[in-house]
Design an enzyme around this catalytic site. Structure first.
Site, mmCIF file in Angstrom:
data_model
loop_
_atom_site.group_PDB
_atom_site.id
_atom_site.type_symbol
_atom_site.label_atom_id
_atom_site.label_comp_id
_atom_site.label_asym_id
_atom_site.label_seq_id
_atom_site.Cartn_x
_atom_site.Cartn_y
_atom_site.Cartn_z
ATOM 1 C CG HIS A 1 -35.396 -18.064 -3.885
ATOM 2 N ND1 HIS A 1 -34.082 -17.833 -4.227
ATOM 3 C CD2 HIS A 1 -36.085 -16.973 -4.298
ATOM 4 C CE1 HIS A 1 -33.995 -16.659 -4.830
ATOM 5 N NE2 HIS A 1 -35.196 -16.118 -4.868
ATOM 6 C CD GLU B 1 -33.460 -23.380 -4.377
ATOM 7 O OE1 GLU B 1 -32.705 -23.402 -5.365
ATOM 8 O OE2 GLU B 1 -34.321 -22.484 -4.217
ATOM 9 C CB CYS C 1 -29.753 -17.612 -5.503
ATOM 10 S SG CYS C 1 -30.735 -17.555 -3.991
ATOM 11 C CB CYS D 1 -31.072 -20.892 -1.940
ATOM 12 S SG CYS D 1 -32.685 -20.169 -2.272
#
Length: 164
Positions: free
Chosen positions: A93, A95, A121, A124
């Site tokens: 992801h 992040e 999410c 993250c």
């Protein structure tokens, strides 16, 4: 001749810092190489960008758009449904990629602010908390991520939805 935006009062209209960093996150998002989602993230320390991240496969692996992630390919072609086999996805992801860029280059994220084009999410969110990030600004709220936002709001200084 250089053009600039000017207000009716005659002074330049500059984006505020939050708008500025989110605009950069949108550009970073364009580098995302996942066939399913494009997300951009910018990590900031004292109005200074310390890292950016976008979603895609790890360094050295074929990009998702080149078939590097079988799970994404199978989901896009309808062979698996949303939510199935999440643990087999190779894409990192945005992040987390920004946090990992800091780790890779030896840059502290303690006290940093993260700007993301979508709400984080749960994975993250946990990574951000462990990395010492104290604030997150996001542009799009994923309704499936309400629990992660609740966690972040409980433990971060600021969690803010920026309306484009």
């Amino acid at each position: 001749m250089k053009k600039s935006r000017v207000s009716s009062a005659g002074s330049p209209q500059l984006p505020d810092w939050h708008q500025y960093f989110m605009q950069i996150a949108r550009v970073v998002k364009s580098r995302g190489n996942c066939v399913l989602y494009q997300v951009g993230a910018v990590l900031v320390q004292g109005r200074q960008i310390i890292a950016t991240g976008y979603n895609g496969t790890p360094r050295g692996l074929p990009n998702c758009i080149e078939g590097g992630c079988a799970r994404c390919k199978n989901k896009k072609t309808g062979k698996i449904r949303s939510g199935e086999h999440k643990g087999t996805c190779l894409c990192v992801h945005a992040e987390v990629n920004a946090i990992l860029q800091c780790a890779y280059h030896g840059i502290s994220t303690k006290g940093a602010t993260l700007y993301s084009t979508t709400s984080p999410c749960m994975l993250c969110a946990k990574e951000m908390l462990n990395a010492g990030i104290i604030a997150v600004y996001y542009e799009y709220e994923d309704s499936g991520e309400r629990e992660s936002l609740t966690l972040l709001k409980k433990h971060m200084k600021e969690v803010v939805l920026l309306v484009p």
